[in-house]
Design a protein around this motif. Structure first.
Motif, PDB file in Angstrom:
ATOM      1  N   CYS A  12      37.508  37.488  53.011  1.00 47.13           N
ATOM      2  CA  CYS A  12      38.231  37.994  51.832  1.00 47.13           C
ATOM      3  C   CYS A  12      37.851  37.422  50.468  1.00 47.13           C
ATOM      4  CB  CYS A  12      39.732  37.809  52.013  1.00 47.13           C
ATOM      5  SG  CYS A  12      40.392  38.593  53.500  1.00 47.13           S
ATOM      6  N   SER A  71      42.582  43.152  52.434  1.00 50.31           N
ATOM      7  CA  SER A  71      43.370  44.377  52.582  1.00 50.31           C
ATOM      8  C   SER A  71      44.162  44.692  51.318  1.00 50.31           C
ATOM      9  CB  SER A  71      44.320  44.259  53.784  1.00 50.31           C
ATOM     10  OG  SER A  71      45.141  43.120  53.659  1.00 50.31           O
ATOM     11  N   LEU A 107      38.206  44.579  58.553  1.00 48.92           N
ATOM     12  CA  LEU A 107      39.498  44.464  57.876  1.00 48.92           C
ATOM     13  C   LEU A 107      40.503  43.803  58.819  1.00 48.92           C
ATOM     14  CD1 LEU A 107      39.735  47.958  56.148  1.00 48.92           C
ATOM     15  CD2 LEU A 107      40.079  45.787  54.956  1.00 48.92           C
ATOM     16  N   PRO A 109      44.450  43.814  58.318  1.00 48.82           N
ATOM     17  CA  PRO A 109      45.712  44.033  57.597  1.00 48.82           C
ATOM     18  C   PRO A 109      46.783  43.032  58.000  1.00 48.82           C
ATOM     19  CG  PRO A 109      44.806  46.108  58.397  1.00 48.82           C
ATOM     20  CD  PRO A 109      43.991  45.014  59.023  1.00 48.82           C
ATOM     21  N   ASP A 128      50.016  52.281  56.534  1.00 48.00           N
ATOM     22  CA  ASP A 128      49.126  51.237  56.025  1.00 48.00           C
ATOM     23  C   ASP A 128      47.797  51.235  56.773  1.00 48.00           C
ATOM     24  OD1 ASP A 128      48.646  48.797  54.353  1.00 48.00           O
ATOM     25  OD2 ASP A 128      48.492  47.884  56.331  1.00 48.00           O
ATOM     26  N   SER A 131      45.583  54.097  55.792  1.00 51.85           N
ATOM     27  CA  SER A 131      45.008  53.889  54.458  1.00 51.85           C
ATOM     28  C   SER A 131      43.827  52.940  54.519  1.00 51.85           C
ATOM     29  CB  SER A 131      46.078  53.342  53.505  1.00 51.85           C
ATOM     30  OG  SER A 131      47.117  54.270  53.305  1.00 51.85           O
ATOM     31  N   GLN A 132      43.942  51.890  55.347  1.00 54.07           N
ATOM     32  CA  GLN A 132      42.829  50.954  55.500  1.00 54.07           C
ATOM     33  C   GLN A 132      41.637  51.653  56.151  1.00 54.07           C
ATOM     34  OE1 GLN A 132      42.951  47.858  54.206  1.00 54.07           O
ATOM     35  NE2 GLN A 132      45.057  48.183  53.552  1.00 54.07           N
ATOM     36  N   SER A 133      41.899  52.486  57.141  1.00 51.11           N
ATOM     37  CA  SER A 133      40.817  53.225  57.805  1.00 51.11           C
ATOM     38  C   SER A 133      40.148  54.190  56.830  1.00 51.11           C
ATOM     39  CB  SER A 133      41.373  53.980  59.012  1.00 51.11           C
ATOM     40  OG  SER A 133      40.345  54.573  59.769  1.00 51.11           O
ATOM     41  N   ILE A 135      39.539  53.667  53.775  1.00 54.42           N
ATOM     42  CA  ILE A 135      38.561  52.923  52.982  1.00 54.42           C
ATOM     43  C   ILE A 135      37.200  52.945  53.675  1.00 54.42           C
ATOM     44  CG2 ILE A 135      37.951  50.631  52.108  1.00 54.42           C
ATOM     45  CD1 ILE A 135      40.974  50.103  51.793  1.00 54.42           C
ATOM     46  N   ILE A 149      39.178  47.215  62.504  1.00 58.64           N
ATOM     47  CA  ILE A 149      40.429  46.995  61.798  1.00 58.64           C
ATOM     48  C   ILE A 149      41.311  46.245  62.784  1.00 58.64           C
ATOM     49  CG2 ILE A 149      42.437  48.057  60.708  1.00 58.64           C
ATOM     50  CD1 ILE A 149      40.651  50.385  59.894  1.00 58.64           C
TER      51      ILE A 149
END
Length: 298
Positions: A12, A71, A107, A109, A128, A131-133, A135, A149
């Motif tokens: 990160c 994230s 990722l 989360p 959530d 939404s991360q997927s 990206i 993820i």
């Protein structure tokens, strides 16, 4: 110590670049989001994505071919769709550029994601994670466990077996792309999930297990490290990504919590003759790995 994994990375934040205000964690409090809305969220997200590209470029220049993305790149992502942002065209182009680079991106989360939850908790978790997927979709990364993820199962709700069964049932509610990317990780508390506990998820929905060495040391169940490592290893359909860190309590501060990660790397990583990628979760991020390289002459 020998650095045997094929790809080595960190999570990160790049401390070297952060000193020059290059970061992907620009955000705002709820009050600011209420006042300034998606226009400001879009401005921050664009800056975060631009800096993510800078971090990826730095990583490649310094031999890091694995990186866990924050994230929090998109502030208050639960309140809008990425495609609705005013700067979406530029954001998408930047994400496509990042996705084209020869680096493995993952990722992780936050712990509020409870796929075994119910009602509002489950609704928020699915929103959530999807939404991360998205990206990774915008990066044009093929849906697979190569770009994982990763989540924890979460609480046991008083019954591990029933909770794992509910996780498997709720897994079916996810999009095909997200299902293809999702992994689960063993926990650091005896009241939660060991590697052996998570095997049932792999058997029912095919979700690989991310082996965390430090978590296993704190919550081994009935397995040795090698047994747990190999159990997790054999759940993967691509080269696994595992997590490694040392204990802050054992190496730096005897008053620290038992779950606290050390700043630096102190112990060798045993990959038991297997090819795996390792995310080092040391608090000093890339600096810890650079120090280790210098010590071993790598």
């Amino acid at each position: 110590m020998e650095l045997t994994p094929l790809n080595i990375g960190y999570a990160c934040i790049n401390l070297t670049l952060q000193a020059n205000k290059i970061t992907t964690n620009r955000g705002m409090i709820k009050k600011t989001f209420t006042e300034r809305g998606v226009t400001y969220a879009s401005e921050l997200a664009l800056k975060n994505v631009q800096d993510l590209l800078k971090i990826v470029e730095w990583n490649l220049e310094h031999g890091f071919r694995l990186f866990r993305i924050s994230s929090d790149v998109f502030p208050w992502l639960s309140e809008y769709r990425i495609s609705d942002l005013p700067d979406f065209s530029e954001i998408r182009a930047m994400l496509e550029d990042i996705g084209s680079r020869p680096i493995r991106l993952t990722l992780h989360p936050g712990p509020f994601n409870q796929l075994a939850g119910q009602g509002r908790v489950l609704h928020n978790t699915i929103r959530d994670l999807e939404s991360q997927s998205e990206i990774f979709d915008l990066m044009r990364l093929e849906p697979s466990h190569w770009n994982k993820i990763n989540i924890h199962v979460g609480g046991t709700y008083g019954n591990k077996s029933a909770t794992l069964a509910r996780f498997s049932q709720n897994f079916k509610l996810l999009s095909e792309n997200l299902r293809a990317r999702l992994t689960v990780e063993n926990d650091d508390r005896p009241s939660l999930y060991t590697v052996a506990d998570l095997v049932s998820l792999y058997e029912t929905v095919g979700t690989p297990i991310v082996f965390d060495y430090f978590h296993h040391a704190l919550n081994p169940g009935s397995q040795t490290e090698e047994d747990a490592f190999l159990t997790a290893y054999h759940t993967w359909d691509v080269r696994p990504v595992f997590h490694y860190s040392d204990s802050r309590k054992d190496h730096e501060d005897p008053t620290a919590r038992r779950e606290a990660h050390a700043d630096w790397i102190y112990s060798p990583v045993n990959t038991y003759g297997k090819e795996v990628d390792i995310v080092f979760e040391s608090k000093m991020k890339e600096l810890a790995i650079l120090q280790l390289r210098e010590l071993i002459g790598g």
